[in-house]
Design an enzyme around this catalytic site. Structure first.
Site, PDB file in Angstrom:
ATOM      1  CB  CYS A   2      -0.909   0.003   1.229  1.00 31.72           C
ATOM      2  SG  CYS A   2      -2.043   1.408   1.317  1.00 31.72           S
TER       3      CYS A   2
ATOM      4  CG  HIS B 257      -5.767  -2.317  -1.231  1.00 33.77           C
ATOM      5  ND1 HIS B 257      -4.760  -2.963  -0.533  1.00 33.77           N
ATOM      6  CD2 HIS B 257      -5.452  -0.992  -1.174  1.00 33.77           C
ATOM      7  CE1 HIS B 257      -3.894  -2.070  -0.076  1.00 33.77           C
ATOM      8  NE2 HIS B 257      -4.288  -0.862  -0.460  1.00 33.77           N
ATOM      9  CD  GLU B 258      -6.624   1.476  -3.872  1.00 33.69           C
ATOM     10  OE1 GLU B 258      -6.734   2.444  -3.089  1.00 33.69           O
ATOM     11  OE2 GLU B 258      -5.538   0.913  -4.091  1.00 33.69           O
TER      12      GLU B 258
ATOM     13  CG  HIS C 219      -7.322   3.001   1.286  1.00 32.38           C
ATOM     14  ND1 HIS C 219      -6.517   3.302   2.371  1.00 32.38           N
ATOM     15  CD2 HIS C 219      -6.547   2.306   0.419  1.00 32.38           C
ATOM     16  CE1 HIS C 219      -5.307   2.817   2.168  1.00 32.38           C
ATOM     17  NE2 HIS C 219      -5.293   2.206   0.990  1.00 32.38           N
TER      18      HIS C 219
END
Length: 201
Positions: free
Chosen positions: A135, A181-182, A185
């Site tokens: 990351c 993953h994004e 966030h």
């Protein structure tokens, strides 16, 4: 009775206003306009307050603002810069607490980077696989993270100014992992929260 009705109406309006997406703040404007094309990338644990705060949607005013296109362009430049060399980036990673991600679409011809506004994962399916992840906001570390093989997304229709104009898409494989993953966030979650193993690069 009429007085009570007015109070109820006022409370309802205030409640809706509290839940409504906010316009770009002066701080957001400063970040978008005040930085070069290569933006500062927030890092853990230094910028935990930003990275751990759930992002909010863009409203009609922000969707119509040229600042949104500037933000997209700078995020794309930043994630593709050799100093970062990433495959995805989320707005909180550049200090903007909004639901925007830019992802490299390995599932499309020429593997383009694309931006997705007000994006959400509606559901996950397929087998859970364990794969390596890094990351931009957690430099120096790498982890093994469980992710689903298939993701069902919804996001604002490209070019739409009405937040209700949404489209849905099914994505699988490595690109599905990037979206998970994004989108984590955007919910204040880092891959290190889910990793079964973490090591130094």
């Amino acid at each position: 009775m009429r007085h009570v009705s007015k109070i109820v109406l006022l409370l309802a309006v205030l409640g809706m206003a509290a839940c409504a997406p906010k316009a770009f703040t002066p701080a957001e404007r400063q970040i978008i306009e005040g930085q070069d094309s290569l933006m500062y990338v927030t890092t853990w644990p230094l910028d935990s307050a930003v990275l751990r705060t759930p992002a909010i949607d863009f409203g009609p005013a922000e969707l119509a603002s040229p600042l949104l296109e500037t933000l997209k362009a700078k995020m794309l430049y930043t994630v593709q810069d050799p100093s970062q060399d990433g495959v995805g980036i989320a707005a909180p990673q550049v200090g903007i607490g909004r639901r925007l991600v830019c992802v490299q679409r390995f599932d499309k011809p020429d593997e383009p980077f694309e931006c997705y506004v007000n994006v959400r994962i509606d559901s996950l399916s397929g087998a859970v696989v364990f794969g390596p992840e890094g990351c931009l906001s957690v430099p120096g570390l790498r982890g093994v993270v469980p992710r689903n093989e298939v993701v069902y997304l919804s996001y604002l229709k490209p070019g739409a100014l009405d937040p209700a104009e949404r489209v849905s898409e099914r994505i699988e494989g490595f690109t599905a992992v990037i979206f998970q993953h994004e989108c984590d966030h955007l919910d204040g979650v880092l891959y290190i929260d889910k990793a079964v193993e973490i090591s130094e690069r």
